[in-house]
Design an enzyme around this catalytic site. Structure first.
Site, short mmCIF file in Angstrom:
data_model
loop_
_atom_site.label_atom_id
_atom_site.label_comp_id
_atom_site.label_asym_id
_atom_site.label_seq_id
_atom_site.Cartn_x
_atom_site.Cartn_y
_atom_site.Cartn_z
N CYS A 6 0.84 -1.21 0.00
CA CYS A 6 0.00 0.00 0.00
C CYS A 6 0.88 1.26 0.00
CB CYS A 6 -0.97 -0.03 1.17
SG CYS A 6 -2.32 1.14 1.00
N HIS B 296 -3.60 -5.51 1.36
CA HIS B 296 -2.91 -5.68 2.64
C HIS B 296 -2.87 -7.14 3.07
CE1 HIS B 296 -2.38 -1.46 3.95
NE2 HIS B 296 -3.46 -1.21 3.23
N GLU C 76 -1.08 -8.42 5.33
CA GLU C 76 -0.88 -8.55 6.79
C GLU C 76 -2.21 -8.45 7.54
OE1 GLU C 76 -0.44 -5.91 5.05
OE2 GLU C 76 -0.99 -4.11 6.18
#
Lengths: 234, 87
Positions: A86, A203, A205
């Site tokens: 990002c 994302h 994570e």
């Protein structure tokens, strides 16, 4: 394996990335303040998401001149694994480690939702734990994810399998209706020509453990560990 | 010495902000507006320097940081300060 996660003023996914790698995969991880000037001992570096320097001027524009960026360029030039997520992707574009730029989303809105991406290249150090063509469900959260580059660079990205992730429908169609932000060719993530740097807007994570309801993101971090430890040598 | 810098999207690059503003202007009745482009305007106080040095500094600033030349153009004007004579 030693992961470093860069921390800029305004980074807000740094701890999530560290958590995914340490709790999810049992790897060593260190947060590295952007004023540090050494990446010694690191096997991979994650440039996390957030709003470095408040997105002033352009996303990633100020962060590219942080002291840690010169060591990062050297680390990348030596073949070290660099993952930009990002805002981290935006920073890698601004600093020139990946080609192109990010523009405002087509509809000007900040988009925060789960989307699907197709793994277009499963032979990278970031995707080797995926199947070629696998569809991953990942969250996006950005206002500037509208990837743009000149036609020559785009052709070269396409020809060299540097487009690693494309936005797609739930069935894997990389169709215009699956393009959330106007990005060229449904691009969600690209790698450099050498293959050791990846930037992506979604994302991983944020979806790397069962308690979050989705573990698709863990595949990226697992791929990095596998690539480093030689599990996947192809 | 002061510089005024304009950073604008290159022609041909889609400007969604400009388009939204154009639509908004049309709603207000300014229906003849053909195009709106949004850019950035910066004023930089350069301190003591000569014209040639100022220009080369400004060019470097724009190329390195102020504009992303993949999608943006820049132009600048330099204002030499003429201290007004007080009556």
């Amino acid at each position: 394996m030693n992961f470093g996660v860069l921390v800029f003023p305004g980074s807000n996914c740094d701890h999530d990335c560290a958590h995914a790698v340490s709790e999810g995969l049992g790897q060593d991880v260190r947060l590295i303040w952007h004023h540090d000037t050494s990446l010694e001992g690191m096997d991979a570096v994650i440039v996390p998401g957030g709003f470095s320097y408040g997105d002033y001027l352009r996303t990633g524009a100020i962060a590219q001149f942080s002291p840690i960026m010169e060591p990062l360029k050297l680390f990348a030039a030596k073949g070290g694994l660099v993952l930009g997520i990002c805002n981290g992707f935006q920073i890698l574009l601004e600093v020139g480690l990946l080609p192109g730029v990010m523009m405002r989303n087509r509809d000007l809105s900040f988009i925060c939702e789960d989307i699907y991406v197709k793994v277009e290249n499963a032979t990278t150090p970031f995707t080797n734990a995926c199947q070629s063509g696998q569809i991953l469900k990942l969250p996006i959260a950005h206002a500037e994810g509208n990837y743009y580059t000149d036609p020559v660079t785009l052709s070269s990205l396409q020809a060299n399998a540097q487009i690693v992730f494309r936005y797609c429908t739930v069935n894997g169609q990389t169709a215009p209706e699956a393009n959330p932000n106007g990005t060229l060719d449904n691009i969600a993530g690209i790698r450099n020509a050498a293959g050791n740097i990846l930037g992506l807007m979604p994302h991983p994570e944020r979806c790397a453990e069962t308690v979050l309801g989705n573990q698709d993101g863990l595949l990226l971090f697992r791929s990095m560990v596998d690539a480093f430890t030689g599990v996947h040598t192809s | 010495m002061k510089a005024k810098i304009h950073v604008t999207l290159k022609s041909g690059i889609l400007d969604p902000q400009g388009r939204a503003i154009q639509q908004s202007l049309a709603t207000l009745g300014f229906s003849t507006v053909k195009d709106v482009r949004v850019g950035k305007f910066l004023e930089i106080e350069l301190g003591d320097t000569d014209q040639t040095q100022a220009e080369s500094q400004l060019k470097a600033m724009c190329e390195k940081l102020l504009a992303n030349t993949v999608i943006e153009d820049y132009r600048y004007e330099i204002e030499t300060s003429n201290p007004s004579t007080t009556p």
